[in-house]
Design a protein around this motif. Structure first.
Motif, mmCIF file in Angstrom:
data_model
loop_
_atom_site.group_PDB
_atom_site.id
_atom_site.type_symbol
_atom_site.label_atom_id
_atom_site.label_comp_id
_atom_site.label_asym_id
_atom_site.label_seq_id
_atom_site.Cartn_x
_atom_site.Cartn_y
_atom_site.Cartn_z
ATOM 1 N N PRO A 188 52.620 13.946 33.360
ATOM 2 C CA PRO A 188 52.187 13.218 32.139
ATOM 3 C C PRO A 188 53.040 13.505 30.906
ATOM 4 N N MET A 189 53.273 14.785 30.616
ATOM 5 C CA MET A 189 54.006 15.109 29.388
ATOM 6 C C MET A 189 55.465 14.659 29.486
ATOM 7 N N THR A 190 56.059 14.858 30.624
ATOM 8 C CA THR A 190 57.454 14.450 30.814
ATOM 9 C C THR A 190 57.601 12.936 30.717
ATOM 10 N N GLY A 191 56.648 12.215 31.326
ATOM 11 C CA GLY A 191 56.689 10.757 31.254
ATOM 12 C C GLY A 191 56.562 10.275 29.811
ATOM 13 N N TRP A 192 55.681 10.927 29.035
ATOM 14 C CA TRP A 192 55.502 10.518 27.624
ATOM 15 C C TRP A 192 56.784 10.761 26.834
ATOM 16 N N LEU A 193 57.377 11.937 27.035
ATOM 17 C CA LEU A 193 58.576 12.274 26.267
ATOM 18 C C LEU A 193 59.761 11.369 26.640
ATOM 19 N N LYS A 194 59.843 10.990 27.918
ATOM 20 C CA LYS A 194 61.004 10.205 28.356
ATOM 21 C C LYS A 194 60.842 8.703 28.123
ATOM 22 N N ALA A 195 59.596 8.212 28.167
ATOM 23 C CA ALA A 195 59.417 6.755 28.096
ATOM 24 C C ALA A 195 58.777 6.285 26.797
ATOM 25 N N VAL A 196 57.913 7.085 26.182
ATOM 26 C CA VAL A 196 57.193 6.634 24.980
ATOM 27 C C VAL A 196 57.908 7.081 23.707
ATOM 28 N N LEU A 197 58.300 8.343 23.650
ATOM 29 C CA LEU A 197 58.878 8.870 22.406
ATOM 30 C C LEU A 197 60.107 8.091 21.932
ATOM 31 N N PRO A 198 61.055 7.733 22.814
ATOM 32 C CA PRO A 198 62.216 6.977 22.310
ATOM 33 C C PRO A 198 61.848 5.656 21.663
ATOM 34 N N GLN A 199 60.710 5.050 22.065
ATOM 35 C CA GLN A 199 60.295 3.788 21.450
ATOM 36 C C GLN A 199 59.484 4.006 20.175
ATOM 37 N N ALA A 200 58.750 5.122 20.113
ATOM 38 C CA ALA A 200 57.900 5.387 18.938
ATOM 39 C C ALA A 200 58.683 6.036 17.795
ATOM 40 N N TYR A 201 59.734 6.786 18.134
ATOM 41 C CA TYR A 201 60.402 7.581 17.102
ATOM 42 C C TYR A 201 60.989 6.755 15.953
ATOM 43 N N PRO A 202 61.620 5.584 16.208
ATOM 44 C CA PRO A 202 62.164 4.834 15.064
ATOM 45 C C PRO A 202 61.120 4.513 14.006
ATOM 46 N N ARG A 203 59.852 4.333 14.424
ATOM 47 C CA ARG A 203 58.794 4.039 13.440
ATOM 48 C C ARG A 203 58.319 5.301 12.726
ATOM 49 N N LEU A 204 58.794 6.445 13.170
ATOM 50 C CA LEU A 204 58.366 7.717 12.580
ATOM 51 C C LEU A 204 59.397 8.265 11.595
#
Length: 553
Positions: A188-204
């Motif tokens: 779960p954590m690895t999947g979030w960091l690899k697939a979700v974070l790169p898409q969410a980070y620009p908005r952060l």
């Protein structure tokens, strides 16, 4: 009015920042005729560089700002990646608003009362665990490396970044992405960091820049928790600005320009770090590891966030205990008796400051709410969405260090003979309240189903009547929440009150900081506790108002 709302909002946010920067830069170059500066030169900067301990002040501002922001970012991202979808994650989402409503000064006072050598933590552990019968001779609060200041900033900024991350995730199909990564065998954590974070980070990114600017230039928290000899640069700038020798204003202006440079350097260093992490992270993602060993990291991330939340709760509890404490000798864990002495000793000044705080917050929030509703309603009517440039305009008052432009604003207020007035304080608060109200309300407003509006218009109602009788009642809850957020921001503002009020307008925040040097913990705790009561009352009233106005009629 609706048509002019965007222009007025931009003028309110950008006008003071631009004018204030000019008003700071000119004295920094030696030009301020009213104080005898008639020649543009770099002598002021030479005088600034000759100030003793300047290198240490600069290093403290930069290191504490970068370090605390990095720690808050890692905690917010690590916890979200580790706990997404769990019961702990849902509990954290519910607790985020009360934590965000805690003013910086309140949290800093509570933390100081908790971790000081004679603080509540030492009392709870003494003498059975430490053997201390007297407070130890340790420099914990206001330590020379700024560690206690960094801890206070992490406590305050982690909930903000967590909230901004939740907002960023709101625009992504997070559950579907995580479901896809699980089918591919990712933990779960690895999947979030690899697939979700790169898409969410620009908005952060913009919220991170705002946190960096605040952390490198904070004054109120640095006075309470930071070192004093020498202090971080922003504190010294305020001291130079308030020096009885008016010529020191020139040095203060040069210091304010240097402070803006420090914030810019911190942001550039962060961007350089982004690129390094993106390069290393890309290679990590391409290797395709499924993260079979991330269980321990998940547990550590959740434990760290839980510990941070408990530390914040204990800090506020320490403040509450001191506010009602009677005689309390070290190392007793609790006061011998309860007393209202802290509330009565300075009662008139306390309630006068509370009244001023409440009226300023209500006025600034009401004006901000009218402007924001006008801007969003114009978006709805024209069907156009603002571009990325508007995001930068919204964050401009938050990214530019307050100390870098508020002196210029003060000069303008003096010229206009408005300094030290209640209106000037409301205006200076509006500059910072408006962006937060907009960010709080924009998401819910833009998701509103416009078919309700189309149906009401087809029945012959005017656009204004539809706004008042349909849109606002159906959006009562987010509107009320945005108002509560705006009021909480106003209650917490220190430097805008100090500069625009010229020391003649006293709020709970300015008085809490001013009385922190008195050493009377009961009075200080009373100010701090009342400071948090106002935002909480605002959120409670917002909930009641939302229920009242959103009720079907």
């Amino acid at each position: 009015m609706i048509r002019l709302a965007p222009v007025l909002a931009v003028l309110v946010m950008i006008g003071p920042v631009a004018a204030g920067l000019v008003g700071t830069l000119l004295p920094a170059l030696g030009w301020l005729p009213v104080l005898g500066g008639h020649r543009v030169s770099l002598d002021t900067f030479r005088a600034l560089l000759a100030e003793p301990g300047l290198e240490t002040s600069v290093w403290l501002s930069l290191s504490v700002g970068l370090g605390s922001t990095l720690a808050a970012f890692c905690l917010a991202v690590g916890f979200t990646a580790a706990a997404h979808g769990t019961r702990l994650f849902r509990a954290a989402r519910r607790l985020i608003s009360p934590l965000l409503s805690v003013p910086h000064v309140t949290l800093a006072l509570g933390l100081a009362f908790l971790i000081a050598p004679s603080g509540w933590a030492a009392r709870l552990l003494s003498p059975w665990a430490t053997g201390w019968q007297r407070p130890p001779d340790l420099l914990i609060v206001q330590d020379p490396n700024g560690l206690s200041l960094a801890l206070g900033l992490v406590l305050k900024e982690t909930p903000f970044l967590f909230l901004m991350l939740l907002a960023a995730l709101g625009g992504l199909p997070t559950d579907r992405i995580l479901s896809a990564t699980r089918t591919l065998g990712y933990r779960p954590m690895t999947g979030w960091l690899k697939a979700v974070l790169p898409q969410a980070y620009p908005r952060l990114r913009l919220p991170i820049f705002a946190v960096l600017a605040f952390a490198t230039s904070t004054v109120d928290m640095a006075i309470l928790l930071g070192p004093s000899t020498p202090a971080p640069l922003a504190v010294r700038v305020v001291q130079w600005m308030g020096d009885p020798d008016l010529a020191r204003r020139f040095v203060g202006s040069a210091g304010a320009v240097l402070q803006a440079g420090i914030a810019a350097a911190a942001i550039l260093l962060w961007i350089a770090g982004e690129r390094l992490i993106a390069w290393a992270g890309g290679a990590w993602i391409r290797r395709g590891g499924r993260g079979r060993g991330d269980t321990a990291v998940r547990a550590a991330a959740m434990a760290a966030m839980t510990a941070l939340g408990m530390l914040a709760v204990l800090a506020l509890a320490a403040l509450a205990v001191w506010a009602v404490a009677g005689p309390w000798r070290f190392p007793a864990a609790l006061p011998a008796t309860l007393s209202a002495e802290g509330w009565l000793r300075d009662g008139d000044a306390l309630w006068a400051a509370a009244g001023t705080t409440a009226t300023v917050a209500l006025a600034a929030t009401a004006i901000a709410l009218v402007l924001v509703v006008g801007c969003l309603e114009r978006e709805t009517r024209t069907g156009s969405r603002p571009g990325r440039a508007v995001d930068w305009l919204l964050y401009a008052p938050l990214i530019v260090p307050q100390v870098a432009f508020l002196f210029g604003v003060q000069v303008l207020l003096v010229v206009a003979r408005l300094d030290g007035s209640w209106l000037a304080v409301v205006w200076s608060h509006l500059v910072f309240v408006l962006p937060y109200v907009f960010l709080s309300l924009a998401g819910a407003w833009r998701r509103f189903d416009t078919r309700y509006i189309a149906v009401a218009r087809s029945l012959g109602r005017s656009a204004t009547a539809v706004l008042i009788s349909v849109t606002l009642p159906m959006l009562a809850r987010p509107v009320a929440t945005a108002a509560a957020v705006g009021a909480a921001v106003s209650v917490a503002l220190y430097l805008p009150t100090l500069f625009a009020g010229a020391g003649r307008i006293e709020t709970l925040t300015t008085e809490a900081v001013a009385r922190s040097a008195s050493g009377d913990r009961r009075v200080i705790a009373a100010y701090g506790l009342l400071q948090i009561c106002l935002p909480l009352a605002g959120f409670a009233l917002a909930g009641l108002a939302a229920r009242r106005f959103s009720r079907p009629r």
